[in-house]
Design a protein around this motif. Sequence first.
Motif, PDB file in Angstrom:
ATOM      1  N   ASP A   1       4.694 -14.040 -38.326  1.00  0.00           N
ATOM      2  CA  ASP A   1       4.379 -14.533 -36.989  1.00  0.00           C
ATOM      3  C   ASP A   1       2.955 -15.055 -36.877  1.00  0.00           C
ATOM      4  OD1 ASP A   1       3.106 -12.088 -37.185  1.00  0.00           O
ATOM      5  OD2 ASP A   1       3.799 -11.316 -35.241  1.00  0.00           O
ATOM      6  N   GLN A   2       2.228 -15.054 -37.979  1.00  0.00           N
ATOM      7  CA  GLN A   2       0.849 -15.552 -37.967  1.00  0.00           C
ATOM      8  C   GLN A   2       0.799 -16.990 -38.463  1.00  0.00           C
ATOM      9  OE1 GLN A   2      -1.668 -13.710 -36.597  1.00  0.00           O
ATOM     10  NE2 GLN A   2       0.040 -12.331 -36.125  1.00  0.00           N
ATOM     11  N   LYS A   3       0.294 -17.899 -37.627  1.00  0.00           N
ATOM     12  CA  LYS A   3       0.158 -19.292 -38.027  1.00  0.00           C
ATOM     13  C   LYS A   3      -1.059 -19.476 -38.930  1.00  0.00           C
ATOM     14  CE  LYS A   3       2.344 -21.595 -34.082  1.00  0.00           C
ATOM     15  NZ  LYS A   3       2.156 -22.602 -32.998  1.00  0.00           N
TER      16      LYS A   3
ATOM     17  N   ILE B   1      -4.481 -22.396 -29.406  1.00  0.00           N
ATOM     18  CA  ILE B   1      -4.919 -21.872 -30.699  1.00  0.00           C
ATOM     19  C   ILE B   1      -5.289 -20.401 -30.538  1.00  0.00           C
ATOM     20  CG2 ILE B   1      -6.560 -22.129 -32.593  1.00  0.00           C
ATOM     21  CD1 ILE B   1      -4.673 -24.533 -32.232  1.00  0.00           C
ATOM     22  N   GLU B   2      -4.549 -19.536 -31.195  1.00  0.00           N
ATOM     23  CA  GLU B   2      -4.885 -18.115 -31.190  1.00  0.00           C
ATOM     24  C   GLU B   2      -5.905 -17.857 -32.283  1.00  0.00           C
ATOM     25  OE1 GLU B   2      -2.146 -14.817 -30.648  1.00  0.00           O
ATOM     26  OE2 GLU B   2      -0.541 -16.293 -30.433  1.00  0.00           O
ATOM     27  N   THR B   3      -7.087 -17.407 -31.918  1.00  0.00           N
ATOM     28  CA  THR B   3      -8.130 -17.214 -32.910  1.00  0.00           C
ATOM     29  C   THR B   3      -9.164 -16.210 -32.432  1.00  0.00           C
ATOM     30  OG1 THR B   3      -9.855 -18.342 -34.214  1.00  0.00           O
ATOM     31  CG2 THR B   3      -9.438 -19.176 -31.987  1.00  0.00           C
TER      32      THR B   3
ATOM     33  N   SER C   1     -15.771 -16.699 -41.348  1.00  0.00           N
ATOM     34  CA  SER C   1     -14.668 -17.525 -41.843  1.00  0.00           C
ATOM     35  C   SER C   1     -13.599 -17.760 -40.781  1.00  0.00           C
ATOM     36  CB  SER C   1     -14.049 -16.887 -43.083  1.00  0.00           C
ATOM     37  OG  SER C   1     -13.611 -15.563 -42.811  1.00  0.00           O
ATOM     38  N   LEU C   2     -13.487 -16.877 -39.806  1.00  0.00           N
ATOM     39  CA  LEU C   2     -12.534 -17.033 -38.716  1.00  0.00           C
ATOM     40  C   LEU C   2     -12.833 -18.269 -37.877  1.00  0.00           C
ATOM     41  CD1 LEU C   2     -12.515 -13.321 -37.443  1.00  0.00           C
ATOM     42  CD2 LEU C   2     -11.112 -14.331 -39.247  1.00  0.00           C
ATOM     43  N   ASP C   3     -14.052 -18.787 -37.955  1.00  0.00           N
ATOM     44  CA  ASP C   3     -14.449 -19.960 -37.177  1.00  0.00           C
ATOM     45  C   ASP C   3     -13.863 -21.260 -37.734  1.00  0.00           C
ATOM     46  OD1 ASP C   3     -16.050 -18.357 -35.530  1.00  0.00           O
ATOM     47  OD2 ASP C   3     -17.808 -18.605 -36.815  1.00  0.00           O
ATOM     48  N   LEU C   4     -13.356 -21.231 -38.951  1.00  0.00           N
ATOM     49  CA  LEU C   4     -12.911 -22.475 -39.567  1.00  0.00           C
ATOM     50  C   LEU C   4     -11.660 -23.026 -38.892  1.00  0.00           C
ATOM     51  CD1 LEU C   4     -13.624 -21.691 -43.323  1.00  0.00           C
ATOM     52  CD2 LEU C   4     -15.035 -22.949 -41.686  1.00  0.00           C
ATOM     53  N   LEU C   5     -10.681 -22.186 -38.624  1.00  0.00           N
ATOM     54  CA  LEU C   5      -9.444 -22.695 -37.997  1.00  0.00           C
ATOM     55  C   LEU C   5      -9.731 -23.371 -36.654  1.00  0.00           C
ATOM     56  CD1 LEU C   5      -5.915 -21.193 -37.916  1.00  0.00           C
ATOM     57  CD2 LEU C   5      -6.979 -21.945 -35.796  1.00  0.00           C
TER      58      LEU C   5
ATOM     59  N   LEU D   1      -7.298 -17.998 -43.306  1.00  0.00           N
ATOM     60  CA  LEU D   1      -6.207 -18.938 -43.081  1.00  0.00           C
ATOM     61  C   LEU D   1      -5.597 -18.839 -41.688  1.00  0.00           C
ATOM     62  CD1 LEU D   1      -4.358 -18.997 -46.518  1.00  0.00           C
ATOM     63  CD2 LEU D   1      -5.623 -20.855 -45.441  1.00  0.00           C
ATOM     64  N   THR D   2      -5.729 -17.696 -41.025  1.00  0.00           N
ATOM     65  CA  THR D   2      -5.158 -17.544 -39.677  1.00  0.00           C
ATOM     66  C   THR D   2      -6.190 -17.663 -38.573  1.00  0.00           C
ATOM     67  OG1 THR D   2      -5.446 -15.134 -39.655  1.00  0.00           O
ATOM     68  CG2 THR D   2      -3.366 -15.993 -40.559  1.00  0.00           C
ATOM     69  N   GLY D   3      -7.473 -17.577 -38.906  1.00  0.00           N
ATOM     70  CA  GLY D   3      -8.512 -17.582 -37.883  1.00  0.00           C
ATOM     71  C   GLY D   3      -8.525 -16.309 -37.068  1.00  0.00           C
TER      72      GLY D   3
END
Length: 462
Positions: A113-115, A352-354, A333-337, A82-84
Amino acid sequence: MFRSVAWIALLAGGFAAAAQAAPKKPNVLIILADDLGYADLSVQGCKQFKTPNIDRIFNEGVRFTQGYVANSVCAPSRAGLLTGRMGSSFGFESNLNHDLSSKPGSTVGLPLDQKTIADVLKAVGYENYCIGKWHLGDNQKLFHPLKRGFDAFCGLISGSRSYWALEKHDPIKTLMVDYGYMDEGQVEDFYVTDVLTDKAIHYLETRQKDQPFFMYLSYTAPHGPLEAKDDVLERLDYDFKNPKRKIYAGMVVNMDDNVGRVLNCLDDLGISENTLIVFLSDNGGPTDKNSSSNWPLRGMKGQLFEGGVRVPFGVCWKGTIPPGQVNNEPVISLDLLPTFAAISGADKKTTIETDGLNLMPLLMQRTGSLPGRTFYWRRGEKTQVAIREGKFKYHQNRRKGEEFLWNIEDDIGEKNNLVKEHPELASRMRAQYEKWETTLPPLGVGIGAPAPDEGKKSQKRK
């Protein structure tokens, strides 16, 4: 923000092609299974039961053979999705300590603090729906989905529950609708997977037609307890020797039925061609508990062998992403955001922080590979660590004093330990991992680090 000029050019081309196919901002749907085995879809090779509806997602788009998640257990995997961002980057590496997270005023949960994906997409006009398992904080004043970017919620705050209607109210297990609770006993033929799908379809049918949506459909199936519907079990024609495996199969088949209901709803509403759909599991199957199968992978949920972190991973967008693709590029899964930020235009509005990459050039076949990168995993009070770079993976179990090195491309089952054969490579990857660890913040109490008294008990166990 992207890593090379060539990659930026590919991204621009990917956006242009997508824009021609879908002039409106696309809808986004994540369907997340819970504790699904790597081999437990027919598209993944399962012969004991069929999953034709989930298979559609893989066949109508891309099936990733090396799809990874951020962690090998539920909560930190979901936090990463959900946060990437890898949960280690904000101290979230373990399932919630519910003794701490359920206390009044608890701050144990997804750091504020996590989007989330919902936060990112809301900024560009999306309506956001969260349906199913949350498991990112019990304190509703801080961590309820409606506090984390979502506009509507139907599901459970905790991580698991019975699939049948609960006889006694439980504040973190009884299904909620926004901030209220469902009277489960009044729902005819109550079965959690069915009820969640009913609500998903309701949201789809009653949404604002001119507004794009993001739906996070987070099923509890096939996580325990093992409870399947009799009518589904009667449809299974395989001669299961293990009765637990048969119940598990019934839960997966029922989930597949419900995925089919959602896909048919999208078709009936005429929005399939403007909806990007992702299906994956939160982690590998806990083969010792729900009789799932991660074949041919080694290990299971909770471990950093491939069976813990490699999952079924499919993406489709009818009319935009070419169908029938099988892609061997490692993705996570981090690639989705960042992918959703790109197709929605959110990345043009804010930074975008990812820890992930936009997958659109790969999905659109504008490139055959992603920029080189390294995956890192850590869990279990820092006792299990792993790093994947190129075709090699290094894994260390610090509690047992074990270390492993594999060529994953040639040895998917992690059978041939190359540490003695390539000691220099093992040493370099170990050092690279340890350097990465120095950049991480302290573990959050209750989501990585134990409570002080638990730390003492942990030391005694050693």
